[in-house]
Design an enzyme around this catalytic site. Structure first.
Site, PDB file in Angstrom:
ATOM      1  N   ARG A  68       0.824  -1.214   0.000  1.00 46.90           N
ATOM      2  CA  ARG A  68       0.000   0.000   0.000  1.00 46.90           C
ATOM      3  C   ARG A  68       0.863   1.272   0.000  1.00 46.90           C
ATOM      4  O   ARG A  68       0.504   2.279  -0.598  1.00 46.90           O
ATOM      5  CB  ARG A  68      -0.845  -0.080   1.275  1.00 46.90           C
ATOM      6  CG  ARG A  68      -1.964   0.852   1.355  1.00 46.90           C
ATOM      7  CD  ARG A  68      -3.174   0.303   0.667  1.00 46.90           C
ATOM      8  NE  ARG A  68      -4.188   1.333   0.699  1.00 46.90           N
ATOM      9  CZ  ARG A  68      -5.462   1.158   0.491  1.00 46.90           C
ATOM     10  NH1 ARG A  68      -5.917  -0.031   0.195  1.00 46.90           N
ATOM     11  NH2 ARG A  68      -6.292   2.148   0.549  1.00 46.90           N
ATOM     12  N   THR A 111     -16.032  14.245  -1.177  1.00 47.25           N
ATOM     13  CA  THR A 111     -17.479  14.373  -0.995  1.00 47.25           C
ATOM     14  C   THR A 111     -18.016  13.031  -0.522  1.00 47.25           C
ATOM     15  O   THR A 111     -17.724  11.978  -1.104  1.00 47.25           O
ATOM     16  CB  THR A 111     -18.196  14.877  -2.269  1.00 47.25           C
ATOM     17  OG1 THR A 111     -19.602  14.953  -1.993  1.00 47.25           O
ATOM     18  CG2 THR A 111     -17.937  14.003  -3.482  1.00 47.25           C
ATOM     19  N   HIS A 112     -18.778  13.090   0.576  1.00 42.37           N
ATOM     20  CA  HIS A 112     -19.282  11.873   1.213  1.00 42.37           C
ATOM     21  C   HIS A 112     -20.805  11.930   1.246  1.00 42.37           C
ATOM     22  O   HIS A 112     -21.385  12.979   1.536  1.00 42.37           O
ATOM     23  CB  HIS A 112     -18.730  11.771   2.636  1.00 42.37           C
ATOM     24  CG  HIS A 112     -19.245  10.574   3.380  1.00 42.37           C
ATOM     25  ND1 HIS A 112     -18.952   9.297   2.994  1.00 42.37           N
ATOM     26  CD2 HIS A 112     -20.046  10.479   4.468  1.00 42.37           C
ATOM     27  CE1 HIS A 112     -19.555   8.447   3.814  1.00 42.37           C
ATOM     28  NE2 HIS A 112     -20.215   9.137   4.725  1.00 42.37           N
ATOM     29  N   ASP A 144      -8.349  14.358   6.106  1.00 41.34           N
ATOM     30  CA  ASP A 144      -7.203  14.229   7.009  1.00 41.34           C
ATOM     31  C   ASP A 144      -6.848  12.747   7.092  1.00 41.34           C
ATOM     32  O   ASP A 144      -7.261  11.959   6.235  1.00 41.34           O
ATOM     33  CB  ASP A 144      -7.507  14.878   8.373  1.00 41.34           C
ATOM     34  CG  ASP A 144      -8.642  14.173   9.115  1.00 41.34           C
ATOM     35  OD1 ASP A 144      -9.074  13.083   8.672  1.00 41.34           O
ATOM     36  OD2 ASP A 144      -9.086  14.711  10.149  1.00 41.34           O
ATOM     37  N   GLY A 146      -7.850  10.472   9.067  1.00 44.09           N
ATOM     38  CA  GLY A 146      -8.895   9.580   9.573  1.00 44.09           C
ATOM     39  C   GLY A 146      -9.836   9.159   8.449  1.00 44.09           C
ATOM     40  O   GLY A 146      -9.622   9.481   7.278  1.00 44.09           O
ATOM     41  N   ASP A 148     -13.147   9.873   6.981  1.00 46.51           N
ATOM     42  CA  ASP A 148     -14.255  10.840   6.911  1.00 46.51           C
ATOM     43  C   ASP A 148     -14.318  11.733   8.155  1.00 46.51           C
ATOM     44  O   ASP A 148     -15.405  12.062   8.643  1.00 46.51           O
ATOM     45  CB  ASP A 148     -15.600  10.100   6.717  1.00 46.51           C
ATOM     46  CG  ASP A 148     -15.642   9.337   5.396  1.00 46.51           C
ATOM     47  OD1 ASP A 148     -14.914   9.718   4.462  1.00 46.51           O
ATOM     48  OD2 ASP A 148     -16.392   8.355   5.301  1.00 46.51           O
TER      49      ASP A 148
HETATM   50  C1  GRF Z   1     -20.889   9.701  -4.232  1.00 44.51           C
HETATM   51  O1  GRF Z   1     -22.206   9.699  -3.765  1.00 44.51           O
HETATM   52  C2  GRF Z   1     -19.922   9.729  -3.086  1.00 44.51           C
HETATM   53  O2  GRF Z   1     -20.391  10.388  -1.971  1.00 44.51           O
HETATM   54  C3  GRF Z   1     -19.756   8.269  -2.790  1.00 44.51           C
HETATM   55  O3  GRF Z   1     -19.729   7.654  -4.047  1.00 44.51           O
HETATM   56  C4  GRF Z   1     -20.553   8.388  -4.916  1.00 44.51           C
HETATM   57  C5  GRF Z   1     -19.816   8.567  -6.204  1.00 44.51           C
HETATM   58  O4  GRF Z   1     -20.695   8.733  -7.245  1.00 44.51           O
HETATM   59  N1  GRF Z   1     -18.556   8.023  -2.011  1.00 44.51           N
HETATM   60  P1  GRF Z   1     -20.183   9.094  -8.706  1.00 44.51           P
HETATM   61  O5  GRF Z   1     -19.134   8.083  -9.099  1.00 44.51           O
HETATM   62  O6  GRF Z   1     -19.660  10.488  -8.703  1.00 44.51           O
HETATM   63  O7  GRF Z   1     -21.410   8.960  -9.555  1.00 44.51           O
END
Ligand code: GRF
Length: 203
Positions: A68, A111-112, A144, A146, A148
């Site tokens: 990794r 983005t989560h 960071d 961690g 999320d």
């Molecule tokens: C997003 O909803 C993100 O939050 C999650 O995976 C999705 C990715 O979607 N981790 P895409 O590949 O941009 O359509």
């Protein structure tokens, strides 16, 4: 007008967030341009969006490296080649390591699809539904070391409906998530931003 901020986007899947960024960045006043798209696997649909837009792509698979750490170093080199101002994980399903964070920490965003700090990990909508929350959403944050846990840039909420399935909730979140990503990447690029402790201040 100052030159647009250079953005490298990392993906693992369909790339709908990437596609939204690519569409927004076609406008010269957006403030950011996607200069490369990287993935941890070949064949993901998001790479086709990049190719269609004639944006350079690269694939760096963990399995092609002895461990990794070697992958983390290689990914860092690949991204560095494009001299980004910002790196965005848009559905990139890998945790980066210390080399990557040493190079891009503080300007690597993710983005989560949940309202952090609730429901971290890869099953945000499923976990939110199982818990029974009435409001779900998406979080844009600074990565960071961690999982999320980084400083939050923006959050958007959507309702959870009684008849939601994981699929319907995921779809509703993704619509709001894409709009948030496009709005905030543009704002960060145009207005600048800084971190004060855990607080992200834009402008
Ligand atoms: C997003 O909803 C993100 O939050 C999650 O995976 C999705 C990715 O979607 N981790 P895409 O590949 O941009 O359509």
């Amino acid at each position: 007008m100052s030159s647009p901020q250079r953005v490298v986007v990392l993906i693992s899947g369909g790339g709908s967030n990437l596609a939204a960024l690519l569409a927004a960045a076609r406008d010269p006043v957006y403030g950011a341009e996607v200069v490369a798209v990287g993935a941890d696997r070949s064949g993901c649909a998001g790479l086709d969006h990049a190719a269609d837009a004639e944006i350079p792509t690269f694939v760096e698979r963990v399995g092609d490296h002895p461990d990794r750490e070697a992958w983390d170093r290689a990914l860092t080199v690949r991204v560095s080649e494009h001299a980004p101002d910002l790196v965005i994980s848009a559905g990139f399903l890998k945790l980066v390591g210390p080399h990557f964070l040493a190079a891009f920490g503080g300007r690597y965003l993710n983005t989560h699809n949940a309202l952090l700090p609730s429901f971290p990990g890869i099953h945000g909508p499923r976990d939110a539904l199982a818990y029974g929350v009435k409001v779900a959403g998406a979080t844009l944050f600074v990565v960071d070391d961690g999982v999320d846990t980084g400083a939050i840039i923006a959050q958007v909420a959507v309702p959870v409906l009684d008849d939601d399935t994981e699929k319907s909730l995921t779809t509703r979140i993704k619509v709001a998530e894409r709009a948030q990503l496009v709005e905030y990447v543009g704002r960060l690029a145009r207005e600048g931003w800084r971190l004060e402790g855990r607080r992200v201040i834009i402008g």
